[in-house]
Scaffold this active site. Structure first.
Site, PDB file in Angstrom:
ATOM      1  N   SER A 248       0.980  -0.868  -0.067  1.00 38.80           N
ATOM      2  CA  SER A 248      -0.166   0.156  -0.129  1.00 38.80           C
ATOM      3  C   SER A 248       1.325   1.314   0.292  1.00 38.80           C
ATOM      4  O   SER A 248       1.891   1.236   0.401  1.00 38.80           O
ATOM      5  CB  SER A 248      -1.117   0.067   1.520  1.00 38.80           C
TER       6      SER A 248
ATOM      7  N   TYR B 220      -1.511  -1.129  10.507  1.00 42.35           N
ATOM      8  CA  TYR B 220      -1.330  -1.569   8.596  1.00 42.35           C
ATOM      9  C   TYR B 220      -0.740  -1.051   8.932  1.00 42.35           C
ATOM     10  O   TYR B 220       0.761  -1.501   7.386  1.00 42.35           O
ATOM     11  CB  TYR B 220      -3.247  -0.422   8.441  1.00 42.35           C
TER      12      TYR B 220
HETATM   13  N1  LIG Z   1      -8.868  -0.610  -0.732  1.00 42.98           N
HETATM   14  C1  LIG Z   1      -8.242  -0.145  -0.638  1.00 42.98           C
HETATM   15  O1  LIG Z   1      -7.779   1.755  -0.417  1.00 42.98           O
HETATM   16  C2  LIG Z   1      -6.708   0.062  -0.089  1.00 42.98           C
HETATM   17  C3  LIG Z   1      -5.702   0.769  -0.437  1.00 42.98           C
HETATM   18  C4  LIG Z   1      -3.977   0.113  -0.172  1.00 42.98           C
HETATM   19  C5  LIG Z   1      -3.940  -1.744  -0.156  1.00 42.98           C
HETATM   20  N2  LIG Z   1      -5.244  -2.303  -0.006  1.00 42.98           N
HETATM   21  C6  LIG Z   1      -4.924  -3.692   0.197  1.00 42.98           C
HETATM   22  O2  LIG Z   1      -5.854  -4.100  -0.747  1.00 42.98           O
HETATM   23  C7  LIG Z   1      -5.846  -5.690  -0.528  1.00 42.98           C
HETATM   24  C8  LIG Z   1      -7.318  -5.929  -0.692  1.00 42.98           C
HETATM   25  O3  LIG Z   1      -7.914  -5.425  -0.678  1.00 42.98           O
HETATM   26  P1  LIG Z   1      -9.204  -4.462  -0.670  1.00 42.98           P
HETATM   27  O4  LIG Z   1      -9.561  -3.046  -0.396  1.00 42.98           O
HETATM   28  O5  LIG Z   1      -9.470  -5.419  -1.702  1.00 42.98           O
HETATM   29  O6  LIG Z   1     -10.176  -4.822   0.389  1.00 42.98           O
HETATM   30  P2  LIG Z   1     -11.211  -5.955   0.500  1.00 42.98           P
HETATM   31  O7  LIG Z   1     -12.795  -5.951  -0.353  1.00 42.98           O
HETATM   32  O8  LIG Z   1     -12.071  -6.089   1.730  1.00 42.98           O
HETATM   33  O9  LIG Z   1     -10.775  -7.659   0.371  1.00 42.98           O
HETATM   34  C9  LIG Z   1     -10.080  -7.817   1.015  1.00 42.98           C
HETATM   35  C10 LIG Z   1      -9.955  -9.552   1.151  1.00 42.98           C
HETATM   36  O10 LIG Z   1      -9.401  -9.878   2.002  1.00 42.98           O
HETATM   37  C11 LIG Z   1      -9.842 -11.507   2.384  1.00 42.98           C
HETATM   38  N3  LIG Z   1      -9.602 -11.359   4.276  1.00 42.98           N
HETATM   39  C12 LIG Z   1      -9.704 -10.682   4.846  1.00 42.98           C
HETATM   40  N4  LIG Z   1      -9.332 -11.659   6.135  1.00 42.98           N
HETATM   41  C13 LIG Z   1      -8.753 -12.325   5.980  1.00 42.98           C
HETATM   42  C14 LIG Z   1      -8.621 -13.495   6.651  1.00 42.98           C
HETATM   43  N5  LIG Z   1      -8.542 -13.407   8.011  1.00 42.98           N
HETATM   44  N6  LIG Z   1      -7.966 -15.367   6.099  1.00 42.98           N
HETATM   45  C15 LIG Z   1      -8.055 -15.314   4.596  1.00 42.98           C
HETATM   46  N7  LIG Z   1      -9.008 -13.423   3.687  1.00 42.98           N
HETATM   47  C16 LIG Z   1      -9.227 -12.508   4.411  1.00 42.98           C
HETATM   48  C17 LIG Z   1     -11.424 -11.027   2.531  1.00 42.98           C
HETATM   49  O11 LIG Z   1     -12.037 -12.165   2.650  1.00 42.98           O
HETATM   50  P3  LIG Z   1     -13.438 -12.478   3.102  1.00 42.98           P
HETATM   51  O12 LIG Z   1     -13.766 -11.614   4.289  1.00 42.98           O
HETATM   52  O13 LIG Z   1     -14.216 -13.481   2.946  1.00 42.98           O
HETATM   53  O14 LIG Z   1     -12.015 -13.598   4.319  1.00 42.98           O
HETATM   54  C18 LIG Z   1     -11.756 -10.158   1.283  1.00 42.98           C
HETATM   55  O15 LIG Z   1     -11.758 -11.050   0.097  1.00 42.98           O
HETATM   56  C19 LIG Z   1      -5.023  -5.894   0.931  1.00 42.98           C
HETATM   57  O16 LIG Z   1      -4.270  -6.110   0.988  1.00 42.98           O
HETATM   58  C20 LIG Z   1      -5.263  -4.346   1.870  1.00 42.98           C
HETATM   59  O17 LIG Z   1      -4.718  -4.643   2.502  1.00 42.98           O
HETATM   60  C21 LIG Z   1      -6.221  -2.112   0.143  1.00 42.98           C
END
Ligand SMILES: NC(=O)c1ccc[n+]([C@@H]2O[C@H](COP(=O)([O-])OP(=O)(O)OC[C@H]3O[C@@H](n4cnc5c(N)ncnc54)[C@H](OP(=O)(O)O)[C@@H]3O)[C@@H](O)[C@H]2O)c1
Length: 262
Positions: free
Chosen positions: A139, A152
């Site tokens: 990130s 985080y």
């Molecule tokens: N959205 C942003 O602004 C942003 C910015 C920078 C980086 N990121 C990074 O991008 C990545 C994906 O995030 P996203 O934005 O797509 O958010 P998201 O839609 O909330 O997706 C998160 C994913 O991780 C899974 N997950 C969460 N806890 C888990 C666990 N204990 N075991 C297995 N799977 C788990 C969730 O599925 P389940 O709940 O079904 O387990 C979901 O599929 C993350 O690493 C996040 O830090 C996001």
């Protein structure tokens, strides 16, 4: 599974991971999709299998639980994948005094420990054929310590340095290792933590589709670190130059004058 190349995507039940799954299926990879929500994975897997003619396995796992993580590690070692997208992550956002130590530890287990163990397992598999793509989702907050984001931002700084170090370890091999640094992305990331969609101004967000398409373009171009919203690549070069100058100075074997007792 068929005998096609397999792409493993963690956190595939929503957001960025679901888009990676879609794009990799469109490129003809069989899929192994991982997250906790079995229903979401099954729906996505069924659709992608039907639309793209690929084989899809779904594993409902809590990757923060070492006992649930182990079988996936074993699979990556024994049956090498072609691609691992280490995307599952959580935010644990809020003041540490409120969120507490257990939530912070759970975040570290997922964002740091699981990502590390899965990277190493995938690399064990990749070494068998000297090929494979490891993509770790960090990130831009890797560069942004913040009140409310202690673990985080710390975890994402880990992902960045860990991934960059692996790149050095595997330099010259046939294995590609990429760190992706998203800025704010419109996903369930904030709402799933009970946070409003207004953490950043509306104009700060891009879509998960745009993020993944840019990240895959970066991977295809051989980029080690992809920051899709970095409009001025020269800024990265300036940061790197400053970082290298800093490092050259601090291993100079001298204590700075300002710390000399008066
Ligand atoms: N959205 C942003 O602004 C942003 C910015 C920078 C980086 N990121 C990074 O991008 C990545 C994906 O995030 P996203 O934005 O797509 O958010 P998201 O839609 O909330 O997706 C998160 C994913 O991780 C899974 N997950 C969460 N806890 C888990 C666990 N204990 N075991 C297995 N799977 C788990 C969730 O599925 P389940 O709940 O079904 O387990 C979901 O599929 C993350 O690493 C996040 O830090 C996001």
């Amino acid at each position: 599974m068929s005998n096609k190349a397999v792409a493993v995507v963690t956190g595939a039940s929503s957001g960025i991971g679901a888009v990676y799954a879609e794009r990799l299926a469109a490129r003809g990879y069989d899929l192994l999709l991982v997250a906790r929500r079995a229903d979401r994975l099954a729906q996505l897997g069924e659709r992608l299998g039907r639309e793209h003619g690929v084989a899809v396995e779904t594993w409902a796992l809590d990757l923060a639980d070492p006992d649930e993580l182990r079988p996936l590690e074993a699979r990556l070692e024994a049956q090498p994948a072609a691609v691992l997208i280490n995307n599952a992550g959580t935010g644990g956002l809020g003041p540490t005094a409120r969120t507490g130590a257990d939530a912070q530890e759970a975040l570290i287990r997922l964002n740091v420990v699981a990502l590390t163990r899965l990277s190493l397992a995938a690399l064990t598999g990749f070494r068998q054929s000297n090929a494979g793509d490891l993509v770790n989702i960090a990130s831009v907050v890797a560069f942004s310590p913040s009140a409310g984001g202690a673990s985080y931002s710390g975890s994402k700084a880990f992902v960045l340095n860990f991934t960059r170090s692996l790149q050095q370890e595997y330099a010259g091999s046939g294995i590609r290792i990429q760190a992706v640094l998203p800025g704010p992305i419109r996903t369930e990331f904030f709402s799933s933590q009970g946070l409003p969609d207004t953490v950043f101004p509306d104009t700060a967000y891009i879509s998960a589709e745009d993020l993944v398409d840019a990240a895959l373009a970066g991977l295809g171009a051989g980029e080690a670190i992809t920051v899709p919203t970095l409009l001025t690549p020269g800024r990265w070069d300036e940061m790197e130059a400053a970082r290298k100058a800093f490092l050259a100075e601090v291993v100079g074997g001298q204590v700075a004058e300002r710390y000399n007792p008066a």
